[in-house]
Design a protein around this motif. Structure first.
Motif, short mmCIF file in Angstrom:
data_model
loop_
_atom_site.label_atom_id
_atom_site.label_comp_id
_atom_site.label_asym_id
_atom_site.label_seq_id
_atom_site.Cartn_x
_atom_site.Cartn_y
_atom_site.Cartn_z
N GLY A 22 23.10 -5.44 35.64
CA GLY A 22 24.37 -5.81 35.02
C GLY A 22 24.82 -4.83 33.95
N VAL A 23 23.87 -4.37 33.13
CA VAL A 23 24.18 -3.38 32.10
C VAL A 23 24.67 -2.09 32.76
N LEU A 24 23.98 -1.66 33.81
CA LEU A 24 24.34 -0.43 34.50
C LEU A 24 25.72 -0.52 35.15
N GLN A 25 26.05 -1.68 35.68
CA GLN A 25 27.37 -1.85 36.31
C GLN A 25 28.48 -1.69 35.27
N GLU A 26 28.26 -2.24 34.07
CA GLU A 26 29.25 -2.10 33.00
C GLU A 26 29.37 -0.63 32.57
N VAL A 27 28.23 0.03 32.39
CA VAL A 27 28.24 1.44 31.98
C VAL A 27 28.91 2.30 33.05
N ASP A 28 28.59 2.04 34.30
CA ASP A 28 29.19 2.78 35.41
C ASP A 28 30.71 2.64 35.39
N TYR A 29 31.20 1.42 35.20
CA TYR A 29 32.64 1.17 35.17
C TYR A 29 33.29 1.95 34.02
N LEU A 30 32.63 1.94 32.86
CA LEU A 30 33.19 2.61 31.69
C LEU A 30 33.18 4.13 31.85
N ILE A 31 32.18 4.67 32.52
CA ILE A 31 32.15 6.12 32.76
C ILE A 31 33.29 6.52 33.69
N ARG A 32 33.54 5.72 34.70
CA ARG A 32 34.58 6.04 35.68
C ARG A 32 35.99 5.78 35.16
N ASN A 33 36.11 4.88 34.20
CA ASN A 33 37.44 4.46 33.74
C ASN A 33 37.65 4.62 32.24
N GLY A 34 36.82 5.40 31.60
CA GLY A 34 36.91 5.55 30.15
C GLY A 34 38.11 6.37 29.71
N GLU A 35 38.51 6.14 28.48
CA GLU A 35 39.63 6.89 27.91
C GLU A 35 39.14 8.30 27.55
N GLY A 36 39.70 9.29 28.18
CA GLY A 36 39.30 10.67 27.93
C GLY A 36 38.15 11.16 28.78
N HIS A 37 37.59 10.28 29.61
CA HIS A 37 36.52 10.71 30.52
C HIS A 37 36.51 9.79 31.75
N LYS A 38 36.96 10.32 32.84
CA LYS A 38 36.92 9.59 34.11
C LYS A 38 36.02 10.37 35.05
N GLU A 39 34.72 10.09 34.92
CA GLU A 39 33.71 10.84 35.67
C GLU A 39 33.37 10.13 36.98
N LYS A 40 33.04 10.91 38.01
CA LYS A 40 32.54 10.33 39.26
C LYS A 40 31.07 9.97 39.08
N THR A 41 30.63 8.96 39.81
CA THR A 41 29.23 8.52 39.70
C THR A 41 28.66 8.21 41.08
N LEU A 42 27.34 8.12 41.12
CA LEU A 42 26.62 7.63 42.29
C LEU A 42 25.63 6.59 41.80
N THR A 43 25.59 5.45 42.46
CA THR A 43 24.75 4.35 41.99
C THR A 43 23.85 3.81 43.10
N THR A 44 22.85 3.03 42.70
CA THR A 44 21.99 2.34 43.66
C THR A 44 22.38 0.87 43.77
N PHE A 45 23.58 0.52 43.36
CA PHE A 45 24.04 -0.87 43.34
C PHE A 45 25.55 -0.90 43.56
N PRO A 46 26.10 -2.04 43.96
CA PRO A 46 27.55 -2.16 44.14
C PRO A 46 28.26 -2.03 42.80
N SER A 47 29.49 -1.56 42.82
CA SER A 47 30.26 -1.40 41.59
C SER A 47 30.64 -2.75 41.01
N LEU A 48 31.04 -2.74 39.74
CA LEU A 48 31.47 -3.96 39.07
C LEU A 48 32.68 -4.56 39.78
N GLU A 49 33.59 -3.70 40.27
CA GLU A 49 34.77 -4.18 40.97
C GLU A 49 34.39 -4.92 42.25
N MET A 50 33.43 -4.35 43.00
CA MET A 50 33.00 -4.99 44.24
C MET A 50 32.28 -6.30 43.95
N LYS A 51 31.48 -6.30 42.88
CA LYS A 51 30.74 -7.51 42.52
C LYS A 51 31.69 -8.67 42.24
#
Length: 644
Positions: free
Chosen positions: A520-549
């Motif tokens: 759950g913590v990782l899903q939040e961090v992943d979302y913030l990395i991809r959608n953060g203000e001033g940083h929209k980074e691509k990611t690869l995860t071992t779990f479904p995204s927060l949006e999919m969840k």
């Protein structure tokens, strides 16, 4: 004529020659389909072994299960259970077997299929399935199902009569009618649509129910890659300087039993990969490599690809334990019950574990199990003794070699340890061989020093402390080595810190891995990395995204999507990676960000911190029992933030 792979001559000479039914059907199908169709016979991928798979670049895929059964020896119930009349033993329906192969194509094996199925349910029709009964005809199959179908009809009539007599409510009538109707539909589907005999072979055809769905070239290529693995040439590997001990432990010997352990980064997986290749060269037969977590399958394949030797990728079967056994249950007709009558009521995992995955008698009545001349088990500290017994007893040749690799201090599932403070396993594998030199860390690495101190502080009472023979006292800290605190409700500020540190230190996203025991913590961090203000980074995860969840369309498929994410995890994807510690075991990364949870055991924390090669940032919950340790050995994150 269609193309048969491998050739009929090679098929007849294989260790498991085809049955008369398989030979008959192969030849009949090769004449019926044109040269655009390839027929794969007994292909094997990660444990699954369907009898026949047809693939056509323009039309799709067909999977056929072949049974040379005398149907008079069997019966089928209204619940679609198959029973051997002689002893009333339940068998898995051959239709359930072939549907399971189809499901695994989408859920596990073929990259991209699951996502396409979730977006468009018609894409599931790209794969057609059939069961061929060689010793029966069309009428014989009809008679086989007749009693059960008629019994269901009578039960439906009785339900209707009870409603007319006002013995049951309209709601109860509809509920039971739907339940019985579903059973009848499945029986009739199997009996009339999917059953094939000599007198109706024309039923085997590619799907005409695609409704605009196309068999894309990328998906076709994925199927071909699975069904016909490529050859690895010697010049594709890289020069690896093995130590004398690594070279000795990499040798493959008939009948060998061994246990290999080592410090973090000592090259256990490198030795495993080399030994796997040497085993394949020695006996030219399939090598089974088992892991515990799903993500390690890709990592091990990557390590094998580094070996500078020529070999066919089809010679390796790499699977995680539960996935391999699930495939074996399906291959050998063991009907594993995931539900207690009602599919809405799933069987507790502990019950499934006891009855099937840890049951040393589970394959006792199965004949002709395919055995391996070499079995290598990685991360063995995660295994239960019963699992080792099952693999050795049922899947290893009498003169086969079996080698176990592990590190007991990464015992994150709290398995038992023996009197020598090593993983407690079954007898018969000799003493532990230990790799004592780490190649993950530089000789003056602060992380190596940190790992040693952590062992002494938290693990020494349970396990033997590792002393790396290459270790030299560090004159200073290499890279970023810091710790701080985090609040799950305020993760956005921490994400800015992580991104800022990476940018200020010119760390490439590919070198950054963020890990935690809490998905759950990782899903939040992943979302913030991809959608953060001033940083929209691509990611690869071992779990479904927060949006999919959170999306209602995907909510029911999050576990399957998670498995697909693990299967496709690639350490060198070029982007920032996020993973649970459990899924990241065995991997390493230049820069690790470790989120420690309040409930994390020392084994979990140790596993997490030893994933780092050069830099580490540890975030702790306020009041953590690990606070004093990390504060005394790492910089304060706030001092680094101030310098940004």
């Amino acid at each position: 004529m269609a193309n048969i792979i491998p050739s009929i001559e090679k098929i007849k000479k294989s260790r498991q020659p085809p049955t008369s039914g398989e030979l008959y059907l192969i030849e009949a199908l090769s004449e019926r389909f044109d040269s655009k169709t390839d027929i794969y016979v007994q292909p094997c991928f990660n444990g699954d072994r369907p009898d026949i798979v047809l693939i056509n670049k323009d039309l799709g895929v067909i999977v056929v299960e072949v049974k040379d059964w005398d149907l008079s020896r069997y019966a089928v119930t209204v619940d679609n259970d198959w029973i051997l009349k002689s002893n009333h033993q339940k068998l898995k329906s051959p239709f359930a077997q072939v549907f399971n192969y189809k499901k695994n194509f989408f859920d596990i094996h073929v990259n991209g299929l699951l996502e396409k199925r979730l977006r468009d349910k018609n894409f599931y029709n790209i794969v057609s399935v059939y069961v061929y009964f060689h010793c029966a005809d069309k009428k014989g199959v009809g008679r086989f199902y007749q009693d059960s179908v008629e019994l269901l009809f009578r039960q439906m009539q009785e339900n209707t009569q009870r409603f007319k007599n006002k013995d049951i409510s309209h709601f109860d009538y509809c509920k039971r009618d739907s339940y019985l109707g579903g059973k009848k539909k499945k029986l009739l589907r199997d009996a009339t649509m999917l059953s094939v005999t000599k007198d109706n072979l024309g039923k085997i055809a590619f799907s005409k129910n695609l409704m605009g769905v196309s068999f894309e070239e990328s998906i076709y290529n994925e199927f071909v890659r699975l069904l016909c693995p490529p050859y690895h040439y010697e010049n594709e590997g890289k020069a690896i300087a093995y130590t004398k001990l690594q070279s000795r432990l990499s040798e493959s010997d008939s009948g060998a039993r061994a246990k290999i352990c080592g410090v973090a980064g000592s090259g256990k997986t490198t030795v495993l990969a080399k030994r796997a290749v040497n085993a394949l060269k020695r006996h030219e037969d399939a090598v089974l490599i088992l892991t515990f977590n799903i993500t390690l399958q890709m990592y091990i394949k990557g390590k094998i690809s580094e070996v500078r030797e020529g070999f066919s990728w089809g010679g390796f079967e790499i699977a995680h334990y539960h996935g391999f056994l699930t495939s074996a249950f399906n291959n050998y007709g063991i009907d594993i019950k995931f539900f207690e009558g009602d599919p809405a009521k799933s069987v507790p995992w502990e019950q499934l574990e006891t009855n099937y995955f840890s049951n040393v008698n589970v394959f006792r009545s199965v004949e002709d199990i395919r055995k391996y001349k070499t079995i290598l088990v990685d991360e063995v500290q995660d295994y239960k003794p019963e699992w080792i017994k099952i693999i050795r007893e049922y899947f290893l040749e009498s003169d086969g070699e079996m080698v176990l690799f592990g590190d007991e201090k990464q015992n994150i599932y709290s398995r038992a340890v023996d009197s020598d403070r090593k993983s407690k396993l079954v007898e018969g594998f000799g003493r532990w061989e230990k790799l004592t030199k780490s190649f993950r860390f530089k000789e003056d690495s602060h992380i190596l020093k940190l790992a040693t101190y952590f062992q002494s502080s938290f693990l020494s009472e349970t396990y033997e402390v590792d002393v790396d023979e290459s270790y030299q006292p560090s004159l200073g800290m290499l890279g970023i080595n810091a710790c701080g605190y985090y609040d799950e409700s305020k993760l956005e500020s921490l994400v800015k810190v992580i991104v800022g540190l990476a940018r200020s230190s010119s760390i490439h996203p590919n070198d950054i891995s963020i890990i935690s025991s809490r998905e759950g913590v990782l899903q939040e961090v992943d979302y913030l990395i991809r959608n953060g203000e001033g940083h929209k980074e691509k990611t690869l995860t071992t779990f479904p995204s927060l949006e999919m969840k959170k999306h209602p369309k995907y909510k029911e498929s999050t576990k399957v999507m998670g498995n697909a994410k693990k299967m496709g995890f690639n350490l060198n994807s070029g982007v920032t990676k996020l993973s649970t510690i459990h899924s990241f075991k065995g991997y390493e990364s230049p820069f690790i960000v470790l989120f420690v949870s309040e409930k994390d055991t020392p084994e979990i924390v140790y596993t997490g911190l030893t994933r780092a090669k050069e830099s580490i940032v540890v975030f702790l919950p306020v009041g953590s029992k690990y606070s004093d340790f990390f504060k005394s050995h790492l910089d304060d994150i706030n001092s680094l933030v101030e310098s940004l």
